[in-house]
Write an enzyme that holds these catalytic residues in place. Structure first.
Site, PDB file in Angstrom:
ATOM      1  N   ASP A   1      -8.961   0.814   6.523  1.00 13.95           N
ATOM      2  CA  ASP A   1      -9.051   2.322   6.712  1.00 13.95           C
ATOM      3  C   ASP A   1     -10.631   2.726   7.460  1.00 13.95           C
ATOM      4  O   ASP A   1     -10.434   3.721   8.122  1.00 13.95           O
ATOM      5  CB  ASP A   1      -9.281   2.817   5.250  1.00 13.95           C
ATOM      6  CG  ASP A   1      -7.898   2.992   4.450  1.00 13.95           C
ATOM      7  OD1 ASP A   1      -6.788   2.379   5.069  1.00 13.95           O
ATOM      8  OD2 ASP A   1      -7.874   3.633   3.579  1.00 13.95           O
TER       9      ASP A   1
ATOM     10  N   LEU B   1       0.871  -1.178  -0.169  1.00 20.00           N
ATOM     11  CA  LEU B   1       0.069  -0.080   0.012  1.00 20.00           C
ATOM     12  C   LEU B   1       0.957   1.399  -0.089  1.00 20.00           C
ATOM     13  O   LEU B   1       0.449   1.956  -0.499  1.00 20.00           O
ATOM     14  CB  LEU B   1      -0.819   0.124   1.265  1.00 20.00           C
ATOM     15  CG  LEU B   1      -2.002  -1.079   1.265  1.00 20.00           C
ATOM     16  CD1 LEU B   1      -2.508  -1.291   2.863  1.00 20.00           C
ATOM     17  CD2 LEU B   1      -3.111  -0.712   0.195  1.00 20.00           C
TER      18      LEU B   1
ATOM     19  N   GLU C   1       1.272   6.529   6.665  1.00 15.44           N
ATOM     20  CA  GLU C   1       2.812   6.787   6.181  1.00 15.44           C
ATOM     21  C   GLU C   1       3.282   8.142   6.535  1.00 15.44           C
ATOM     22  O   GLU C   1       4.476   8.350   6.940  1.00 15.44           O
ATOM     23  CB  GLU C   1       2.777   6.656   4.676  1.00 15.44           C
ATOM     24  CG  GLU C   1       2.406   5.454   3.977  1.00 15.44           C
ATOM     25  CD  GLU C   1       3.113   4.137   4.510  1.00 15.44           C
ATOM     26  OE1 GLU C   1       4.166   4.369   5.156  1.00 15.44           O
ATOM     27  OE2 GLU C   1       2.590   3.173   4.370  1.00 15.44           O
TER      28      GLU C   1
ATOM     29  N   GLN D   1       1.735  -3.719  21.853  1.00 12.00           N
ATOM     30  CA  GLN D   1       1.040  -4.706  21.146  1.00 12.00           C
ATOM     31  C   GLN D   1       1.883  -5.843  20.729  1.00 12.00           C
ATOM     32  O   GLN D   1       3.135  -5.387  20.186  1.00 12.00           O
ATOM     33  CB  GLN D   1       0.243  -4.331  19.909  1.00 12.00           C
ATOM     34  CG  GLN D   1      -0.777  -3.248  19.973  1.00 12.00           C
ATOM     35  CD  GLN D   1      -1.501  -2.979  18.776  1.00 12.00           C
ATOM     36  OE1 GLN D   1      -1.993  -1.875  18.729  1.00 12.00           O
ATOM     37  NE2 GLN D   1      -1.421  -3.700  17.673  1.00 12.00           N
TER      38      GLN D   1
ATOM     39  N   HIS E   1       5.232   1.739  14.208  1.00 14.78           N
ATOM     40  CA  HIS E   1       4.159   1.074  14.370  1.00 14.78           C
ATOM     41  C   HIS E   1       3.790   0.810  15.838  1.00 14.78           C
ATOM     42  O   HIS E   1       4.634   0.495  16.627  1.00 14.78           O
ATOM     43  CB  HIS E   1       4.240  -0.175  13.633  1.00 14.78           C
ATOM     44  CG  HIS E   1       4.312  -0.218  12.044  1.00 14.78           C
ATOM     45  ND1 HIS E   1       5.172  -0.811  11.555  1.00 14.78           N
ATOM     46  CD2 HIS E   1       3.673   0.635  11.258  1.00 14.78           C
ATOM     47  CE1 HIS E   1       5.071  -0.454  10.007  1.00 14.78           C
ATOM     48  NE2 HIS E   1       3.935   0.206  10.064  1.00 14.78           N
TER      49      HIS E   1
ATOM     50  N   ASP F   1       6.766   1.192  20.380  1.00 18.23           N
ATOM     51  CA  ASP F   1       6.636   2.407  19.465  1.00 18.23           C
ATOM     52  C   ASP F   1       7.432   3.709  19.938  1.00 18.23           C
ATOM     53  O   ASP F   1       7.210   4.641  19.669  1.00 18.23           O
ATOM     54  CB  ASP F   1       5.492   2.523  19.008  1.00 18.23           C
ATOM     55  CG  ASP F   1       4.530   2.817  20.061  1.00 18.23           C
ATOM     56  OD1 ASP F   1       4.872   3.078  21.264  1.00 18.23           O
ATOM     57  OD2 ASP F   1       3.280   3.153  19.771  1.00 18.23           O
TER      58      ASP F   1
ATOM     59  N   THR G   1       0.357   4.891  23.837  1.00 14.17           N
ATOM     60  CA  THR G   1      -0.097   3.743  23.033  1.00 14.17           C
ATOM     61  C   THR G   1       0.241   2.361  23.600  1.00 14.17           C
ATOM     62  O   THR G   1       1.467   2.198  24.158  1.00 14.17           O
ATOM     63  CB  THR G   1       0.264   3.662  21.597  1.00 14.17           C
ATOM     64  OG1 THR G   1       1.846   3.735  21.697  1.00 14.17           O
ATOM     65  CG2 THR G   1      -0.139   4.830  20.928  1.00 14.17           C
TER      66      THR G   1
ATOM     67  N   HIS H   1       4.697   8.009   9.831  1.00  9.38           N
ATOM     68  CA  HIS H   1       6.318   7.463   9.595  1.00  9.38           C
ATOM     69  C   HIS H   1       7.212   8.832   9.416  1.00  9.38           C
ATOM     70  O   HIS H   1       8.249   9.080   9.814  1.00  9.38           O
ATOM     71  CB  HIS H   1       6.418   6.410   8.596  1.00  9.38           C
ATOM     72  CG  HIS H   1       5.937   4.919   8.928  1.00  9.38           C
ATOM     73  ND1 HIS H   1       6.019   4.533  10.140  1.00  9.38           N
ATOM     74  CD2 HIS H   1       5.115   4.046   8.504  1.00  9.38           C
ATOM     75  CE1 HIS H   1       5.488   3.227  10.230  1.00  9.38           C
ATOM     76  NE2 HIS H   1       4.796   3.154   8.929  1.00  9.38           N
TER      77      HIS H   1
ATOM     78  N   TRP I   1       2.849  -1.954  17.315  1.00  8.23           N
ATOM     79  CA  TRP I   1       3.218  -3.011  17.769  1.00  8.23           C
ATOM     80  C   TRP I   1       4.781  -3.088  17.928  1.00  8.23           C
ATOM     81  O   TRP I   1       5.296  -4.251  18.100  1.00  8.23           O
ATOM     82  CB  TRP I   1       2.589  -4.390  16.981  1.00  8.23           C
ATOM     83  CG  TRP I   1       3.114  -4.514  15.632  1.00  8.23           C
ATOM     84  CD1 TRP I   1       4.212  -5.262  15.184  1.00  8.23           C
ATOM     85  CD2 TRP I   1       2.633  -3.739  14.326  1.00  8.23           C
ATOM     86  NE1 TRP I   1       4.299  -5.155  13.893  1.00  8.23           N
ATOM     87  CE2 TRP I   1       3.583  -4.216  13.558  1.00  8.23           C
ATOM     88  CE3 TRP I   1       1.621  -2.978  14.123  1.00  8.23           C
ATOM     89  CZ2 TRP I   1       3.454  -3.743  12.130  1.00  8.23           C
ATOM     90  CZ3 TRP I   1       1.702  -2.339  12.807  1.00  8.23           C
ATOM     91  CH2 TRP I   1       2.513  -2.770  12.047  1.00  8.23           C
TER      92      TRP I   1
HETATM   93  N1  ARG Z   1       1.628  -1.301   4.785  1.00  9.73           N
HETATM   94  C1  ARG Z   1       1.953   0.014   5.062  1.00  9.73           C
HETATM   95  C2  ARG Z   1       3.101   0.363   6.064  1.00  9.73           C
HETATM   96  O1  ARG Z   1       3.515  -0.241   6.866  1.00  9.73           O
HETATM   97  C3  ARG Z   1       0.607   0.762   5.182  1.00  9.73           C
HETATM   98  C4  ARG Z   1      -0.716   0.292   5.829  1.00  9.73           C
HETATM   99  C5  ARG Z   1      -1.762   1.113   5.618  1.00  9.73           C
HETATM  100  N2  ARG Z   1      -2.949   0.711   6.276  1.00  9.73           N
HETATM  101  C6  ARG Z   1      -4.287   1.067   5.875  1.00  9.73           C
HETATM  102  N3  ARG Z   1      -5.267   0.500   6.513  1.00  9.73           N
HETATM  103  N4  ARG Z   1      -4.231   1.992   5.016  1.00  9.73           N
HETATM  104  O2  ARG Z   1       3.346   1.486   5.853  1.00  9.73           O
HETATM  105 ZN    ZN Z   2       3.784   1.550   8.540  1.00 13.12          ZN
HETATM  106 CA    CA Z   3       5.277  -6.159  19.503  1.00  5.66          CA
END
Ligand code: ARG
Ligand code: ZN
Ligand code: CA
Length: 253
Positions: free
Chosen positions: A226, A123, A162, A191, A171, A183, A188, A165, A173
């Protein structure tokens, strides 16, 4: 508290048929980013009551660039017709015109987002502050993740995630299947692993958060659909604003 910072964004649409992505879709994406970073997204009603006090309104907002780096008028969107059907994750070809992509606009002045097709169902991905080649600084998202794209990732939350980030969030977790990673955010719950789909549990406990209110699967930095990621926390806000002021302050001038 604090004053609102407006970040100029440029979208580079790199596709075999870049007309597939409309200006209206990109505007809807910017609008979603601003709702979510402003903590005024209507679907924040999905935050469970015990996590509501942690729901943040950041001072970070986004605007389509109105000038090119050369100071020509622009709507902040450029479309590049490429011969590549898709690009790979962490493959920097998409970020260079010479390899069928689009060159970044000066990353000290613009937040660069490439919209393309990514292979293997990815994604999106982002650079972290201070960790990248300036010409590769920014985010790549799959065109199907824009508002109006392909369910269940069709509400623009990939770019919201993103952009977390991009402003130094990790993340929830901790990127490990276990509890040693985290994280670096106090509010938070840790996880063990990521969450998928759209959980509806009153309380979801896991191996790293074994009591209390459980994990915060409605956070933008988890991996839910989403429709079900709806919040940043107060400590995530502080970390993103600190990253903005420390690493990305030049975007604000
Ligand atoms: N896999 C991507 C990442 O870790 C994006 C995940 C986005 N999730 C969503 N529900 N749009 O950066
Ligand atoms: Zn991510
Ligand atoms: Ca973890």
């Amino acid at each position: 508290e604090g004053t609102t910072a407006y970040i100029p964004v440029v979208f580079h649409v790199v596709l075999q048929n870049p007309g597939l992505v409309t200006d209206a879709q990109i505007q809807a994406q910017v609008d979603q980013l601003n709702l979510d970073f402003g903590g005024v997204n209507p679907d924040s009603t999905k935050i469970r009551a015990f996590f509501k006090p942690r729901f943040a309104k950041t001072n970070i907002q986004f605007r389509l660039a109105q000038r090119t780096p050369g100071n020509e008028p622009s709507n902040g969107i450029e479309r590049i017709t490429t011969s590549h059907a898709s690009f790979g994750l962490n493959d920097s070809r998409v970020k260079y015109a010479a390899t069928g992509g689009a060159d970044a606009w000066d990353n000290s002045r613009f937040f660069n987002v490439w919209i393309t097709d990514l292979s293997q169902g990815y994604l999106g991905y982002s650079t972290f502050p201070g960790s990248s080649v300036p010409a590769e600084d920014g985010i790549v998202i799959r065109y199907t993740s824009l508002p109006g794209g392909v369910a269940p990732y069709n509400k623009g939350r990939t770019l919201v995630h993103e952009t977390g980030h991009f402003f130094y969030l990790f993340h929830t977790w901790g990127d490990d299947v276990g509890c040693s990673g985290n994280d670096e955010i106090d509010d938070t719950p840790n996880q063990a692993n990521y969450t998928s789909g759209c959980p509806g549990d009153p309380v979801r406990l896991d191996a790293c958060t074994t009591s209390g209110n459980g994990i915060m699967y409605e956070n933008f930095m988890d991996y839910t659909d989403d429709a079900c990621m709806v919040m940043y926390t107060l400590d995530q806000k502080d970390r993103m604003e600190a990253a903005m002021n420390t690493y990305r302050a030049s975007l604000l001038t």
